[in-house]
Write a protein that holds these residues in place. Structure first.
Motif, mmCIF file in Angstrom:
data_model
loop_
_atom_site.group_PDB
_atom_site.id
_atom_site.type_symbol
_atom_site.label_atom_id
_atom_site.label_comp_id
_atom_site.label_asym_id
_atom_site.label_seq_id
_atom_site.Cartn_x
_atom_site.Cartn_y
_atom_site.Cartn_z
ATOM 1 N N SER A 40 0.686 -1.055 0.357
ATOM 2 C CA SER A 40 -0.309 0.079 -0.134
ATOM 3 C C SER A 40 0.912 1.332 0.092
ATOM 4 O O SER A 40 0.514 2.358 -0.848
ATOM 5 C CB SER A 40 -0.896 -0.263 1.044
ATOM 6 O OG SER A 40 -0.197 0.008 2.599
ATOM 7 N N GLN A 85 -0.754 -0.096 5.523
ATOM 8 C CA GLN A 85 -2.096 0.114 5.790
ATOM 9 C C GLN A 85 -2.375 -1.382 6.823
ATOM 10 O O GLN A 85 -1.526 -1.695 6.917
ATOM 11 C CB GLN A 85 -2.734 -0.415 4.823
ATOM 12 C CG GLN A 85 -3.159 -1.657 4.002
ATOM 13 C CD GLN A 85 -3.776 -1.550 3.062
ATOM 14 O OE1 GLN A 85 -4.528 -0.350 1.482
ATOM 15 N NE2 GLN A 85 -4.108 -2.699 1.883
ATOM 16 N N PHE A 89 -0.645 -0.139 10.488
ATOM 17 C CA PHE A 89 -1.420 1.107 10.853
ATOM 18 C C PHE A 89 -1.661 0.976 12.294
ATOM 19 O O PHE A 89 -0.866 1.425 12.712
ATOM 20 C CB PHE A 89 -2.377 1.087 10.228
ATOM 21 C CG PHE A 89 -3.619 2.302 10.745
ATOM 22 C CD1 PHE A 89 -2.839 4.177 11.386
ATOM 23 C CD2 PHE A 89 -4.476 2.675 11.023
ATOM 24 C CE1 PHE A 89 -2.986 4.952 11.537
ATOM 25 C CE2 PHE A 89 -5.361 3.633 11.693
ATOM 26 C CZ PHE A 89 -4.344 4.831 11.954
ATOM 27 N N VAL A 110 0.452 6.776 5.711
ATOM 28 C CA VAL A 110 -0.394 5.867 6.210
ATOM 29 C C VAL A 110 -0.932 5.139 4.726
ATOM 30 O O VAL A 110 -2.098 5.856 4.535
ATOM 31 C CB VAL A 110 -1.742 5.590 7.116
ATOM 32 C CG1 VAL A 110 -1.675 4.091 7.085
ATOM 33 C CG2 VAL A 110 -1.195 6.076 7.995
ATOM 34 N N ASP A 112 -3.239 3.007 2.042
ATOM 35 C CA ASP A 112 -4.510 2.925 2.068
ATOM 36 C C ASP A 112 -4.704 1.642 1.078
ATOM 37 O O ASP A 112 -4.452 2.276 -0.130
ATOM 38 C CB ASP A 112 -5.721 3.828 1.920
ATOM 39 C CG ASP A 112 -6.974 3.603 2.920
ATOM 40 O OD1 ASP A 112 -7.015 2.464 3.041
ATOM 41 O OD2 ASP A 112 -7.741 4.504 2.776
ATOM 42 N N HIS A 123 -8.313 -3.258 4.891
ATOM 43 C CA HIS A 123 -9.072 -2.897 5.455
ATOM 44 C C HIS A 123 -9.567 -2.019 6.414
ATOM 45 O O HIS A 123 -10.432 -3.225 7.301
ATOM 46 C CB HIS A 123 -10.364 -2.279 4.248
ATOM 47 C CG HIS A 123 -11.228 -1.337 4.471
ATOM 48 N ND1 HIS A 123 -10.900 0.109 4.536
ATOM 49 C CD2 HIS A 123 -12.275 -1.236 5.349
ATOM 50 C CE1 HIS A 123 -11.663 0.787 4.932
ATOM 51 N NE2 HIS A 123 -12.689 0.281 5.157
ATOM 52 N N GLU A 126 -9.449 3.681 9.287
ATOM 53 C CA GLU A 126 -8.138 4.693 9.478
ATOM 54 C C GLU A 126 -9.092 5.671 9.914
ATOM 55 O O GLU A 126 -8.227 5.932 11.260
ATOM 56 C CB GLU A 126 -7.337 4.828 8.763
ATOM 57 C CG GLU A 126 -6.766 3.928 8.103
ATOM 58 C CD GLU A 126 -6.171 3.920 6.787
ATOM 59 O OE1 GLU A 126 -5.771 4.971 5.978
ATOM 60 O OE2 GLU A 126 -4.853 3.271 6.246
ATOM 61 N N SER A 167 -3.778 9.615 5.299
ATOM 62 C CA SER A 167 -4.162 8.483 4.872
ATOM 63 C C SER A 167 -3.504 8.747 3.032
ATOM 64 O O SER A 167 -4.602 9.162 2.449
ATOM 65 C CB SER A 167 -5.793 8.142 4.494
ATOM 66 O OG SER A 167 -5.805 6.689 4.106
#
Length: 545
Positions: A40, A85, A89, A110, A112, A123, A126, A167
């Motif tokens: 990501s 991600q 995170f 981050v 995503d 997923h 966030e 993000s």
């Protein structure tokens, strides 16, 4: 004629969203980013490297976030980290919370999932997670505004001295439609000084018989240390600081760190103040000993820019920029010398005997202070041991204090923060003081420091236990067996990852430090076996005993 003509069409095609965002970060001063890459954020990580930013790859996302925390505290700009991600995170959240609670300028980028791909196993929400932690969040989801939004974020992090999570979806990093232009945010002037509040403050300070000047990290950030020192001299007031502002003042009228880390005789003097001028500090429970340090008659004049702080029943609250307010106060105090009402007493070494094979943590700290060069950055992890280095190791200024558990009280952030601090301030020797438990938690970053051959000293106050729990619950008659561990051979572990290392069982064993200081090649770990029965002078005070 140019021997290597540029394919402008090809260059434009290659300038994807990651390249545009990387250039924005470099334009705003990002010279180093601490990262762990995944699918990501892989494109953004390499784009940063391509535009001249150093990408420091760690071993754990919590470690690289702690590196950004340490770099921000020790350096001159925000700390920046880049994490994957989902699990990347969530692994990085604890240092982020410390940054939020301690108001540290830190930017967490981050990766995503692509927009609309909520079915991805990576997923997580966030935005919701970040909000629950009390941290601001921005999603770069509009290619037309992404560069402008990122520029605004960096400027806001610097202006507010607080962290933010950004993000960056994979689809945006790959997009060719990200606009590269943006307008810098206008620089506003600070609000005018409130003359009525200044008058109230002067009335209190003028009536004080035992005034005290207390400075926090905000005073250092506002660069008002010299003005506060002069104001204290004119008022006849001793000075003291919060833990994060350690080193701001010097001289015989300075009482050192206020609160839990103060020596008992200094704490008694601080408690006698009748008017406290507190600048750039949240007056946390650690600074005020859970509001017990100052008596009910103590009046507090408080200067801080944070709009969230409330006026206490004894306070005069002046909200605003200390860089404007403190000089205005100084202008109203006559430049006559006043004798201070309190002189810091000298410290006496502990008289309690130490068994063979272990060292007294106070004597260890004082000997380290003598041996280490004065130009140092002091990084202190969390745990019972922390009061010893915070009390007895001097620092040249508050930028040399990296306290990783200042507010959130987490342990295990010290090693990552030390790597970040050492890279941010190579002109100073970084010295990490950590407990054995925190070192074990962060052991993966031993590899990072060894791989990068960072000239870093780590001193482990190894008592083979969770000392805070043993010293808290033991006197209450509770079972502490689960808080004790077999002593680890930390020197052997460090050597396996490229460190110099030695086990310290007496002060004479610190000769290994003197040898290392001669050339400072690579990192050094000192596994100091400290007396597990010694309870710090700070511990009972912090717990109200």
């Amino acid at each position: 004629m140019d021997e290597h003509p540029v394919d402008e069409a090809g260059a434009a095609a290659r300038r994807d969203g990651a390249a545009v965002l990387a250039q924005v970060l470099v334009d705003h001063g990002a010279r180093r980013v601490f990262a762990i890459l995944g699918d990501s954020n892989h494109r953004l990580g390499h784009a940063l490297e391509a535009v001249g930013c150093t990408v420091v790859v760690g071993r754990h996302e919590g470690g690289v976030a702690a590196m950004a925390l340490g770099a921000a505290l020790a350096g001159t700009g925000p700390g920046v980290c880049l994490v994957h991600q989902g699990p990347g995170f969530t692994n990085a959240l604890t240092p982020l919370v410390e940054a939020a609670k301690s108001r540290v300028p830190m930017l967490m980028l981050v990766g995503d999932t692509a927009e609309g791909d909520s079915g991805s196993p990576f997923h997580v929400d966030e935005a919701a997670i970040t909000a629950a932690l009390g941290v601001r969040f921005r999603a770069l989801d509009d290619p037309r505004r992404a560069a402008a939004d990122l520029a605004a974020v960096v400027e806001e992090v610097v202006r507010t001295s607080a962290p933010m999570v950004v993000s960056v979806p994979r689809s945006l990093q790959a997009a060719s439609s990200v606009a590269p232009t943006y307008e810098p945010a206008p620089v506003g002037r600070g609000a005018a000084v409130d003359e009525a509040e200044l008058a109230k403050a002067m009335t209190l300070l003028g009536s004080a018989r035992r005034p005290l000047v207390l400075a926090g990290r905000g005073a250092w950030s506002a660069r008002v240390g010299d003005d506060l020192g002069e104001l204290a001299r004119r008022l006849g007031a001793p000075t003291c600081t919060t833990a994060l502002a350690k080193g701001l003042f010097a001289g015989e009228q300075d009482l050192g760190v206020c609160g839990g880390f103060a020596l008992p005789e200094h704490r008694d003097l601080i408690a006698r103040a009748d008017v406290v001028l507190a600048v750039g500090t949240s007056l946390s429970r650690w600074t005020t000993l859970r509001s017990r340090l100052f008596g009910p008659g103590t009046r507090v004049v408080r200067i801080d820019s944070d709009p969230r702080i409330a006026v206490g029943r004894h306070d005069v609250q002046i909200r605003g920029d200390a860089a404007r307010i403190v000089p205005a106060l100084l202008d109203r105090v006559a430049p006559a010398d006043q004798d201070t009402w309190a002189i810091a007493p000298s410290y006496r070494s502990p008289a309690d005997p130490t068994p063979p094979g272990v060292v007294h943590p106070v004597l260890l700290s004082r000997e380290l202070d003598r041996l280490l060069p004065p130009e140092r950055t002091l990084v202190v992890d969390g745990g019972h041991f922390m009061g010893h280095p915070m009390t007895f190791l001097a620092v040249p200024d508050p930028a040399a204090v990296v306290l990783t558990s200042a507010r959130y009280q987490a342990i295990g952030l010290g090693l990552g923060a030390a790597v970040g601090a050492a890279l941010a301030r190579p002109d100073r020797l970084t010295v990490l003081c950590a407990g054995d438990a925190g070192t074990a938690m962060a052991a993966s970053e031993l590899e990072t420091a060894g791989r990068l051959a960072i000239p870093l000293v780590t001193v482990v106050y190894n008592d083979a236990q969770y000392g805070a729990e043993v010293h808290h619950f033991g006197p209450l008659g509770e079972d502490t067996r689960l808080d004790r561990y077999p002593s680890m051979q930390l020197a052997d572990v460090a050597r396996a990852w490229g460190w110099h290392a030695a086990t310290v069982r007496s002060l004479g064993d610190l000769g290994a430090l003197e040898v290392w200081l001669a050339d400072r090649t690579g990192p050094l770990l000192l596994d100091a076996r400290v007396d597990p029965h010694v309870v710090g002078h700070f511990f009972d005070a912090a717990h109200g005993r």
